[in-house]
Design an enzyme around this catalytic site. Structure first.
Site, PDB file in Angstrom:
ATOM      1  N   HIS A 292     -66.302  54.756  10.568  1.00  0.00           N
ATOM      2  CA  HIS A 292     -65.280  55.046   9.558  1.00  0.00           C
ATOM      3  C   HIS A 292     -64.122  54.053   9.629  1.00  0.00           C
ATOM      4  CE1 HIS A 292     -62.636  57.186   6.898  1.00  0.00           C
ATOM      5  NE2 HIS A 292     -61.766  57.447   7.853  1.00  0.00           N
ATOM      6  N   SER A 293     -63.676  53.577   8.472  1.00  0.00           N
ATOM      7  CA  SER A 293     -62.462  52.764   8.337  1.00  0.00           C
ATOM      8  C   SER A 293     -62.511  51.546   9.283  1.00  0.00           C
ATOM      9  CB  SER A 293     -61.237  53.641   8.611  1.00  0.00           C
ATOM     10  OG  SER A 293     -60.044  52.947   8.367  1.00  0.00           O
TER      11      SER A 293
END
Length: 387
Positions: A292-293
Site C-alpha cells: 500500500h502507498s
C-alpha cells in the site's frame, strides 16, 4: 458566545491599535510598534503555558475506550466514537493525546497479530547484539516452509506499523478497515504462509544526553577577579536561558535523539533486508505481495536492487494507491515490462470497481478500488493469485 484563549490574549492589543489609528501621525508610529510587537508573539508557544500536562494514560482502559464486538473504538461509558477535540482551543494538547492513543493502538494491533492471527514476532537484524537498536517483523509458523505460496504485506509511510493500513481508519472506522488482519486471516485460511513487514520502524528514540559545560574557573590562568566576573555573567546567562526554556517548553518535554537500526534505516532498506534474510530463503514456489502507498515504492526499489531474484520468485503484486514512480526511481525497461505483466495498482476512484484508470506511467495497469480495508484486493487479484 464563547471567546477563545487566543482572542483573549490578542484583544487588548487590537483595542489599543483601534484607538491609536484614530489619531495623527505620531500615533501611526505607535501603531507600527504595536504591529511589530504582535508579529513577535508566538501564540502557540505562549499558550503552552496554560495547557494541561502532557500526561496521558498508557492503556485503552485509561483512556476509557475499548473496541466493541464489531471492532469499533467506543467510549466505555457513553458508547460514543473517539473525540479528537477533547479540549477546546488546545489543538496541540489534543494532537498529543491522539498520538498517545495511537501508540497504544499500535501495541494493541501487535497483540492481535500474535494472539488472533497466531503470527510470530521475529527480531531484526537477525544477528543483532543485545545492546544495539532492533526492529521486528511478524511471520506465520509456515512462512519459510510452506512449499506452495507466501503472502507478503507492506504498509505505507507515516505512523503506521506492522499490521496496520491506516491509524485514522482504526480509530474512526474499525479494525477491519484499518488493519491488515482480514488479509492475514483470509490468506492463512487459503493456505498461504504470511510475512508482515514493519518498514517504518527504522530507529529507536533515546533521551539526548545533557552536555556538561566546563566552568571557566575550572581551568584558567586568568586573575581571580576576572574569573569571578565571567562566572557571574555565565550564571546570569544560564538563569535567563532557563527562564526562556521554561517559557518555551513549560511541559519540560524531553529532547530525544534517533538511533537507527542497522540495515533497516528506511522502508527501502527494510524491504531489501527482509527479502534477503527471509523471503528469498522461503520454500514457497510462488510469492505474492500486497503493498500500500509507499509500500509500493519500497517494492519497486526491491525490484531494482534484486531484479533477477524477484522475477524468479514473485508471481504477482497487488498495489493499492501506490506512490512508486518508475522514472524517478530509474526502473529499467525489463522491470517495467515485468510490472505490466505481473502487477496491478488499485487506486481511489469514483468509478465502479475494477474499471480501468488512465495512467501516465508505462508500468502496471491501474484500476478503480472501493476500499482497502477488506480482503477485496486479493479477491480482485483472483486471476493472478490462486486461492
Amino acid at each position: 458566545m464563547s471567546i477563545s484563549l487566543r482572542s483573549l490574549i490578542l484583544l487588548p492589543i487590537w483595542i489599543s491599535m483601534a484607538h491609536i489609528q484614530q489619531g495623527g501621525p505620531d500615533e501611526k508610529e505607535k501603531t507600527t510598534a504595536l504591529k511589530d510587537l504582535l508579529s513577535r508573539i508566538d501564540l502557540d508557544e505562549l499558550m503552552k503555558k496554560d495547557e494541561p500536562p502532557l500526561d496521558f494514560p498508557d492503556t485503552l482502559e485509561g483512556f476509557e475506550y475499548a473496541f466493541n464486538e464489531k471492532g469499533q473504538l467506543r467510549h466505555i461509558k457513553t458508547g460514543e466514537p473517539f473525540v479528537f477535540n477533547y479540549r477546546e482551543d488546545l489543538h496541540r494538547w489534543n494532537q498529543k493525546r491522539y498520538e498517545a492513543l495511537g501508540e497504544i493502538i499500535t501495541k494493541y494491533v501487535y497483540e492481535l497479530l500474535e494472539k488472533d492471527c497466531n503470527l510470530k514476532k521475529i527480531s531484526i537484524p537477525v544477528d543483532a547484539t543485545e545492546s544495539e537498536p532492533k526492529s521486528f517483523i511478524f511471520m506465520s509458523e509456515d512462512a519459510l516452509t510452506n512449499p506452495q505460496k507466501l503472502m507478503v504485506l507492506i504498509h505505507g509511510s507515516g505512523v503506521v506499523r506492522a499490521g496496520q493500513w491506516a491509524r485514522r481508519l482504526i480509530i474512526n472506522e474499525d479494525l477491519d478497515s484499518g488493519t491488515q488482519i482480514p488479509f492475514i486471516k483470509r490468506a492463512m485460511d487459503e493456505g498461504y504462509g504470511v510475512i508482515v513487514l514493519n518498514p517504518n520502524e527504522n530507529y529507536i528514540e533515546v533521551e539526548k544526553p545533557k552536555i556538561h559545560v566546563q566552568s571557566s574557573s575550572d581551568s584558567s590562568d586568568e586573575p581571580a577577579e576576572k574569573r569571578e566576573r565571567k562566572d557571574k555573567v555565565s550564571k546570569e546567562t544560564k538563569k535567563r536561558r532557563d527562564f526562556y526554556e521554561k517559557y518555551r517548553n513549560p511541559q519540560r518535554e524531553k529532547e530525544m535523539m534517533q538511533l537507527y537500526i542497522r540495515e533497516n534505516g528506511s522502508p527501502e532498506e527494510h524491504a531489501v533486508y527482509v527479502w534477503d534474510h527471509f523471503i528469498a530463503q522461503s520454500a514457497a514456489e510462488n510469492v505474492f505481495f500486497v503493498a500500500h502507498s509507499y509500500g509500493g515504492l519500497a517494492f519497486v526499489e526491491l525490484m531494482i536492487q534484486r531484479e533477477a531474484d524477484v522475477k524468479s520468485k514473485v508471481t504477482a503484486v497487488a498495489l493499492t494507491d501506490s506512490v512508486h514512480n518508475v522514472w524517478h526511481q530509474e526502473a529499467g525497461k525489463t522491470i517495467r515490462e515485468w510490472m505490466r505483466e505481473n502487477c496491478c495498482n488499485w487506486v481511489s476512484s469514483s468509478e465502479p470497481l475494477d474499471t480501468s484508470v488512465e495512467s501516465m506511467l508505462p508500468d502496471c495497469p491501474r484500476v478503480s478500488a472501493v476500499s482497502l480495508g477488506s480482503w477485496k484486493i486479493s479477491c480482485m487479484c483472483h486471476n493472478q493469485m490462486p486461492m
